[in-house]
Scaffold this motif. Structure first.
Motif, PDB file in Angstrom:
ATOM      1  N   GLN A   1      -8.586  29.881  44.582  1.00 50.35           N
ATOM      2  CA  GLN A   1      -7.478  30.377  45.385  1.00 50.35           C
ATOM      3  C   GLN A   1      -7.596  29.901  46.836  1.00 50.35           C
ATOM      4  O   GLN A   1      -6.601  29.496  47.441  1.00 50.35           O
ATOM      5  CB  GLN A   1      -7.435  31.900  45.313  1.00 50.35           C
ATOM      6  CG  GLN A   1      -7.036  32.432  43.937  1.00 50.35           C
ATOM      7  CD  GLN A   1      -6.988  33.939  43.887  1.00 50.35           C
ATOM      8  OE1 GLN A   1      -7.339  34.614  44.839  1.00 50.35           O
ATOM      9  NE2 GLN A   1      -6.565  34.481  42.746  1.00 50.35           N
TER      10      GLN A   1
ATOM     11  N   SER B   1      -1.080  30.004  42.934  1.00 51.77           N
ATOM     12  CA  SER B   1      -0.301  29.359  41.881  1.00 51.77           C
ATOM     13  C   SER B   1      -0.882  29.716  40.512  1.00 51.77           C
ATOM     14  O   SER B   1      -2.022  30.183  40.393  1.00 51.77           O
ATOM     15  CB  SER B   1      -0.316  27.841  42.066  1.00 51.77           C
ATOM     16  OG  SER B   1      -1.622  27.325  41.872  1.00 51.77           O
ATOM     17  N   LEU B   2      -0.088  29.452  39.479  1.00 47.88           N
ATOM     18  CA  LEU B   2      -0.547  29.714  38.112  1.00 47.88           C
ATOM     19  C   LEU B   2      -1.771  28.863  37.792  1.00 47.88           C
ATOM     20  O   LEU B   2      -2.706  29.316  37.133  1.00 47.88           O
ATOM     21  CB  LEU B   2       0.583  29.424  37.118  1.00 47.88           C
ATOM     22  CG  LEU B   2       0.234  29.600  35.633  1.00 47.88           C
ATOM     23  CD1 LEU B   2      -0.169  31.036  35.358  1.00 47.88           C
ATOM     24  CD2 LEU B   2       1.414  29.191  34.761  1.00 47.88           C
ATOM     25  N   THR B   3      -1.782  27.624  38.297  1.00 51.81           N
ATOM     26  CA  THR B   3      -2.914  26.724  38.040  1.00 51.81           C
ATOM     27  C   THR B   3      -4.194  27.264  38.654  1.00 51.81           C
ATOM     28  O   THR B   3      -5.259  27.274  38.019  1.00 51.81           O
ATOM     29  CB  THR B   3      -2.619  25.323  38.590  1.00 51.81           C
ATOM     30  OG1 THR B   3      -1.436  24.811  37.974  1.00 51.81           O
ATOM     31  CG2 THR B   3      -3.777  24.375  38.322  1.00 51.81           C
TER      32      THR B   3
ATOM     33  N   ASN C   1      -4.908  30.373  39.422  1.00 49.99           N
ATOM     34  CA  ASN C   1      -5.326  31.574  38.697  1.00 49.99           C
ATOM     35  C   ASN C   1      -5.964  31.214  37.358  1.00 49.99           C
ATOM     36  O   ASN C   1      -6.956  31.819  36.937  1.00 49.99           O
ATOM     37  CB  ASN C   1      -4.140  32.503  38.469  1.00 49.99           C
ATOM     38  CG  ASN C   1      -3.716  33.234  39.737  1.00 49.99           C
ATOM     39  OD1 ASN C   1      -4.532  33.455  40.625  1.00 49.99           O
ATOM     40  ND2 ASN C   1      -2.460  33.592  39.835  1.00 49.99           N
ATOM     41  N   LEU C   2      -5.387  30.224  36.677  1.00 48.25           N
ATOM     42  CA  LEU C   2      -5.916  29.821  35.370  1.00 48.25           C
ATOM     43  C   LEU C   2      -7.309  29.213  35.507  1.00 48.25           C
ATOM     44  O   LEU C   2      -8.233  29.559  34.763  1.00 48.25           O
ATOM     45  CB  LEU C   2      -4.969  28.824  34.704  1.00 48.25           C
ATOM     46  CG  LEU C   2      -5.427  28.267  33.346  1.00 48.25           C
ATOM     47  CD1 LEU C   2      -5.578  29.401  32.339  1.00 48.25           C
ATOM     48  CD2 LEU C   2      -4.445  27.222  32.833  1.00 48.25           C
TER      49      LEU C   2
END
Length: 446
Positions: free
Chosen positions: A43, A217-219, A221-222
């Motif tokens: 993050q 972003s989703l990336t 977090n993933l």
């Protein structure tokens, strides 16, 4: 006339200068208000990248953490030191342990009135201090980070802007120190005390700056989720368990797909961040190739299967050691990786035995055992083994046996075959065996 044109040109230049100088400043707010782990690192890295893309004037890192993983904190520290945008830490209210290292990495630090920073002793999951070599490494990082802020002239002497001796004392298992807000300002570890973000901006002479908040972003977090230690342990279990199942079942089925997906997710965060050596990937690919050779080319479970399994486990262990490395290679890290892989292997085998057993789900068992019932109604005929109960019985022939004929046992006439000589009708015989759905008899001697 010429003077008039020169005056107009000067006014235009001044106007352009004023316009450029009056460009709105942007403050990028990057919250770090959680345990420091690899998800926090992803993050922060994503936030710093976004701050550079939006041409922010300042990145304000809002800190409130009691610490976490040292490898993640070191990665965050490196990202902050390399950031092209000036960084400001706002400790509100805690920057303990790994959080102190992150605050120290920023160009400036402001603290809330009740804020504290320090207590950076390296501990294990139970809160007990780790061996001295880990403390030495942490002290070296803290000192180096403090020294990276340069020196300033105080009177006639050149003094470090942030005293590295204080950073050193924050990593003392027996007498680790923490600085209050006023102490941090007095020791040069903080530029000021602020009650909130607007107060920090006032002291930075940016009260009217445009504020942009970071949204992960989703990336990010993933990747952070996949870097979690518990998730990695589950992925290791899935990889090893699926390989075990695949080697004990024909063809390429569900287990192979599970192993492929789990391996991809396991290595993905390390590949994206570049925190993995090429030998780890090569060793994993070689191991998978040997296992595939065992499954499709060489029957049984032999040299290729064992060598492939060991290569896969070595690559997983190497990935764990590199992603968790603090001081580089050490025997303790090797032992830690070994036990993680061993635990994953044991859990994988237990899971595989259950999944492929009689109580496991059919979607798995149908690839490892015969699930079809061969019923008489479908045209399948089984062998009647009940006649085997007559073995050892004495009876009488009702026809000649040449060598096949008939015998009678308990009033039931059954086909039989003579072992050896021709036997006449009415002779006493003994049933000696039952093979291929046929009773075999021999003549009793009188």
């Amino acid at each position: 006339m010429k003077t008039r044109y020169l005056s107009i040109l000067l006014v235009m230049l001044l106007s352009l200068t004023a316009f450029a100088g009056g460009k709105e400043a942007t403050v990028f707010i990057l919250p770090v208000e959680r345990e420091i782990d690899m998800q926090a690192f992803h993050q922060v890295r994503g936030g710093l990248r976004e701050a550079e893309e939006c041409r922010a004037s300042v990145v304000l890192v809002k800190l409130n953490t009691f610490g976490g993983a040292l490898d993640a904190a070191d990665s965050i520290r490196s990202s902050l030191r390399r950031c092209a945008v000036p960084t400001v830490a706002f400790v509100d209210p805690n920057a303990a342990s790994a959080g102190a290292l992150i605050a120290l990495a920023c160009d400036s630090v402001y603290m809330s009135p009740e804020g504290s920073m320090g207590s950076a002793t390296v501990v294990n999951g139970s809160g007990e201090p780790l061996p001295e070599k880990y403390q030495q490494y942490m002290r070296a990082m803290m000192r180096a980070t403090a020294e990276s802020h340069g020196k300033s002239m105080i009177g006639d002497s050149l003094t470090a802007r942030r005293n590295p001796e204080i950073a050193d004392r924050m990593v003392r298992p027996d007498e680790s120190i923490s600085l209050t807000a006023s102490q941090a300002v007095a020791e040069g570890y903080a530029e000021g005390i602020a009650s909130d973000i607007p107060s920090v901006l006032e002291q930075l002479d940016m009260p009217d700056a445009r504020i942009v908040y970071y949204r992960p972003s989703l990336t990010d977090n993933l990747l952070g989720f996949l870097s979690n230690a518990a998730v990695r342990a589950i992925l290791i279990t899935l990889i090893l368990g699926a390989i075990y199942i695949e080697m004990h079942s024909p063809g390429l089925g569900v287990a192979a797909a599970v192993a492929t997906v789990a391996a991809t997710l396991f290595f993905l965060p390390m590949i994206v961040t570049g925190a993995i050596s090429s030998w780890v990937i090569v060793c994993f690919i070689l191991g998978v190739a040997l296992v595939a050779l065992e499954v499709f080319v060489i029957p049984g479970f032999g040299f290729c299967g064992v060598a492939g399994g060991l290569a896969v486990m070595a690559s997983l262990g190497g990935a764990i050691m590199e992603s968790d490395a603090v001081t580089g290679f050490d025997f303790g890290g090797l032992v830690n990786a070994f036990f993680i892989i061993l635990a994953g292997l044991v859990m994988a085998i237990c899971a595989a035995v259950w999944l492929t057993g009689r109580h496991g789900p059919k979607i798995i068992r149908r690839h490892t055992e015969l699930m079809t019932e061969l019923s008489n109604s479908a045209g399948f005929v089984g062998v009647d083994m009940s006649l085997g109960r007559h073995v050892g019985a004495e009876c009488e022939t009702v026809t000649d046996l040449r060598p096949a004929g008939k015998i009678v046992i308990d009033g039931e006439i059954l086909p039989a075959v003579s072992i050896g000589d021709f036997i006449r009708k009415g002779s006493r015989v003994k049933v000696t065996k039952y093979e291929n759905a046929q009773l075999y008899v021999e003549l009793l001697k009188s």
